[in-house]
Design a protein around this motif. Sequence first.
Motif, short mmCIF file in Angstrom:
data_model
loop_
_atom_site.label_atom_id
_atom_site.label_comp_id
_atom_site.label_asym_id
_atom_site.label_seq_id
_atom_site.Cartn_x
_atom_site.Cartn_y
_atom_site.Cartn_z
N LEU A 1 -17.56 -18.43 30.18
CA LEU A 1 -16.71 -17.29 29.85
C LEU A 1 -16.90 -16.84 28.40
O LEU A 1 -16.15 -15.97 27.93
N ASP A 2 -17.88 -17.43 27.72
CA ASP A 2 -18.16 -17.09 26.33
C ASP A 2 -16.88 -17.18 25.50
O ASP A 2 -16.49 -16.24 24.81
N ALA A 3 -16.23 -18.34 25.61
CA ALA A 3 -14.93 -18.54 24.95
C ALA A 3 -14.91 -19.86 24.20
O ALA A 3 -14.12 -20.76 24.51
N PRO A 4 -15.78 -20.02 23.19
CA PRO A 4 -15.91 -21.31 22.51
C PRO A 4 -14.67 -21.75 21.74
O PRO A 4 -14.48 -22.94 21.51
N GLU A 5 -13.83 -20.81 21.33
CA GLU A 5 -12.68 -21.16 20.49
C GLU A 5 -11.34 -20.82 21.14
O GLU A 5 -10.30 -20.93 20.49
N VAL A 6 -11.36 -20.43 22.39
CA VAL A 6 -10.11 -20.09 23.07
C VAL A 6 -9.25 -21.34 23.23
O VAL A 6 -9.75 -22.40 23.64
N PRO A 7 -7.96 -21.29 22.91
CA PRO A 7 -7.09 -22.47 23.05
C PRO A 7 -7.09 -23.02 24.48
O PRO A 7 -7.03 -22.26 25.45
N ARG B 1 10.05 -23.77 34.72
CA ARG B 1 10.33 -22.74 33.71
C ARG B 1 10.33 -23.33 32.32
O ARG B 1 9.79 -22.73 31.38
N GLU B 2 10.94 -24.50 32.18
CA GLU B 2 10.94 -25.17 30.88
C GLU B 2 9.52 -25.56 30.46
O GLU B 2 9.14 -25.43 29.28
N PHE B 3 8.72 -26.00 31.42
CA PHE B 3 7.34 -26.36 31.13
C PHE B 3 6.57 -25.13 30.65
O PHE B 3 5.75 -25.21 29.72
N GLY B 4 6.83 -23.99 31.27
CA GLY B 4 6.19 -22.75 30.83
C GLY B 4 6.54 -22.43 29.39
O GLY B 4 5.68 -21.98 28.60
N ARG B 5 7.79 -22.66 29.01
CA ARG B 5 8.20 -22.43 27.62
C ARG B 5 7.48 -23.40 26.68
O ARG B 5 7.08 -23.03 25.56
N ARG B 6 7.31 -24.64 27.13
CA ARG B 6 6.61 -25.63 26.29
C ARG B 6 5.14 -25.28 26.12
O ARG B 6 4.57 -25.44 25.04
N TYR B 7 4.51 -24.83 27.20
CA TYR B 7 3.12 -24.38 27.10
C TYR B 7 3.02 -23.22 26.12
O TYR B 7 2.09 -23.16 25.30
N ALA B 8 3.96 -22.29 26.19
CA ALA B 8 3.93 -21.13 25.30
C ALA B 8 4.09 -21.55 23.84
O ALA B 8 3.38 -21.04 22.96
N LYS B 9 5.00 -22.47 23.58
CA LYS B 9 5.18 -22.94 22.21
C LYS B 9 3.92 -23.63 21.69
O LYS B 9 3.50 -23.41 20.55
N ALA B 10 3.31 -24.44 22.55
CA ALA B 10 2.07 -25.12 22.15
C ALA B 10 0.98 -24.10 21.83
O ALA B 10 0.24 -24.26 20.84
N TYR B 11 0.90 -23.06 22.63
CA TYR B 11 -0.10 -22.02 22.39
C TYR B 11 0.17 -21.29 21.08
O TYR B 11 -0.73 -21.10 20.25
N LEU B 12 1.41 -20.89 20.88
CA LEU B 12 1.76 -20.13 19.68
C LEU B 12 1.63 -20.98 18.42
O LEU B 12 1.23 -20.49 17.36
N ASP B 13 1.91 -22.28 18.53
CA ASP B 13 1.71 -23.19 17.40
C ASP B 13 0.23 -23.38 17.09
O ASP B 13 -0.17 -23.53 15.92
N LEU B 14 -0.57 -23.38 18.15
CA LEU B 14 -2.01 -23.64 18.01
C LEU B 14 -2.74 -22.41 17.46
O LEU B 14 -3.66 -22.53 16.66
N ALA B 15 -2.34 -21.25 17.91
CA ALA B 15 -3.07 -20.03 17.56
C ALA B 15 -2.10 -18.92 17.19
O ALA B 15 -2.06 -17.88 17.84
#
Length: 270
Positions: free
Chosen positions: A189-195, A253-267
């Motif tokens: 997918l030509d995505a070397p740095e995608v979280p 739903r809570e897991f989705g929020r945790r994934y989102a926080k991890a993503y936003l913290d990462l990138a």
Amino acid sequence: MSIRSAVMSLLLMNAASLVAFCAEPTSVTLPPKEKFQLFLLIGQSNMAGRGKVEAQDKEINPRVLTLNKAGQWVPAVDPIHFDKPGIAGVGLGRTFGLEIANANPEITVGLIPCAVGGTPIDRWTPGAYDKPTKSHPYDDALPRAKQALESGVLCGILWHQGEGDSNPAKAKVYEQKLDELVTRVRKELDAPEVPFLVGQLGVFEERPWDDAKKQVDAAQRHYAASHPNAAFVSGEGLTHKGDKVHFNAKSYREFGRRYAKAYLDLAPAK
């Protein structure tokens, strides 16, 4: 015309209008490509979601879309996965999308659901066939992702899987195969740095982990800690729906929020 006939005629007209409204496909207008942030959802049943669908899961947000089975962009309402029709339900993907959209009002989120319940990581290799669903998980996911990329920009890969590899033979090589999978997907997918986000297996008091499941957990944690642009998402405190395997809707739903926080913290810049 009698009053009774007039009333019956009106009721029939209203019923016909309601049927037409419900049958009419919901059209969406896509944003400019650079403002359409895409997220690939892969793994097995706890990524696909098996939670009970409620009214809140059917609410439409025009900035959170999903690529349906037919390859069309539609509003993301649960279930967004279709690996096992009649079984797929609430998952973590929709809530993740809502959180990302809320964090950035200027973008639209596009979810690319490709998870397949019951699949060990070996099914996520080129050519691998999953007999129960009559599908090729990896070979089906990549074309869907590439189709989606015609309209937007890939911003994240969400992975939840490992139950299918929680046995002594498979657990000891799990991290190696996870590394190979992520490297392969990034290249294709030509995505070397995608979280890349990997979620923890269910930590349920009623079903203590054996050594193999602990080994898979350790492999996932180590992969996330030892690779750039990767994060591990904790499942601590989440509960199952009664089967000691799948999370319930509230926990998804809570897991989705945790994934989102991890993503936003990462990138955060993304």
